[in-house]
Design an enzyme around this catalytic site. Structure first.
Site, PDB file in Angstrom:
ATOM      1  N   ARG A 159      49.788  12.839  59.326  1.00 32.58           N
ATOM      2  CA  ARG A 159      48.039  11.412  59.030  1.00 32.58           C
ATOM      3  C   ARG A 159      48.857  10.893  58.373  1.00 32.58           C
ATOM      4  NH1 ARG A 159      43.210  14.142  55.497  1.00 32.58           N
ATOM      5  NH2 ARG A 159      42.897  12.116  54.246  1.00 32.58           N
ATOM      6  N   ARG A 207      33.823   8.741  44.958  1.00 27.30           N
ATOM      7  CA  ARG A 207      35.294   8.475  44.409  1.00 27.30           C
ATOM      8  C   ARG A 207      35.424   8.224  43.702  1.00 27.30           C
ATOM      9  NH1 ARG A 207      38.042  10.876  49.636  1.00 27.30           N
ATOM     10  NH2 ARG A 207      40.220  10.580  48.850  1.00 27.30           N
TER      11      ARG A 207
END
Ligand code: AP5
Ligand code: MG
Length: 220
Positions: free
Chosen positions: A159, A88
């Site tokens: 989440r 990432r």
């Protein structure tokens, strides 16, 4: 096949990776899932990662590089792997190529799942997860019974990083820290294939399989 599945939050990396791992018989390595598992077990790593994850920030590179190095050295990765959510950042991408080099391996392909921002926001706001790892979307991929997992019967949860503020931050982090990897891999001469991730789940899957089958990559 050594594959990186690349794309913004909500692009469908996890959804596609589960199906691809089964079809091509390679392990699905999701760094997000590894961190969430640590969080569930209240390990030191999980507790450290929580504050970053809840805000939608990236967990520090050295932590992620260590996790990935350990995971890739396990025996089930001998004939391939599917990385979801790693790399990432540029340091993570550099570290990955060094880790693979040291193992006498290389990446075969980076699959970039492209989805417009408005669609990503809708998907994430309506995502519901199960402790067993199953993932649903209240509009596009709902469970048969509201809030109950089809696979194990547990109650689904939202989440913490799928709340609006964290979603916007994750998209911003993606644009500034992760998207530049598309240029990095292009410059490196890596096979980088972009898929239209805005289509339905099975259409995206068929398109990815078509692209992978055309590459005719053997075990590596
Ligand atoms: P991570 O868990 O990797 O989250 P993410 O990259 O933000 O991606 P998501 O899991 O949210 O989305 P996805 O692309 O997997 O989409 P999904 O298939 O679920 O990372 C979480 C956090 O961990 C990070 O923010 C960071 O803090 C930390 N972290 C992890 N890796 C790290 C790293 N390398 N470095 C630093 N920190 C790291 O689909 C989304 C929803 O859409 C689902 O509800 C699904 O059912 C639905 N859907 C999927 N495909 C379709 C479709 N084609 N049409 C309609 N709906 C669809
Ligand atoms: Mg995911």
């Amino acid at each position: 096949m050594n594959i990186v599945l690349f794309g913004p939050p909500g692009s469908g990396k996890g959804t596609q990776a589960k199906m691809l791992a089964e079809k091509y018989r390679i392990p699905h390595i999701s760094t997000g899932d590894i961190l969430r598992d640590n969080l569930k077990r209240k390990t030191k790593l999980g507790l450290e990662a929580k504050s970053y994850m809840d805000k939608g920030e990236l967990v520090p590179d050295d932590v992620l590089i260590g996790i990935t190095k350990d995971r890739l050295s396990q025996s089930d990765c001998a004939s391939g792997f599917l990385l979801d959510g790693y790399p990432r950042t540029l340091p993570q991408a550099d570290a990955l190529s060094k880790i693979l080099n040291a193992m006498g391996k290389k990446l075969d392909v980076v699959l970039n799942i492209d989805v417009p921002d408005d669609e990503l926001i809708k998907r994430l706001a309506g995502r519901r997860m199960c402790v067993c790892g199953a993932s649903y979307q209240i509009v596009f991929n709902p469970p048969k019974q509201e809030r109950i997992c089809d696979l194990c019967g547990n109650t689904l949860y939202h989440r913490d990083d799928d709340k609006e503020e964290a979603i916007m931050n994750r998209l911003d982090v993606y644009k500034h820290q992760t998207q530049p990897l598309i240029n990095y891999y292009t410059k490196e001469g890596m096979m980088l294939l972009t898929v239209n991730g805005a289509a339905g789940i099975s259409e995206v899957f068929d398109e990815i399989c078509r692209l992978l089958d055309n590459l005719k990559i053997g075990d590596s």
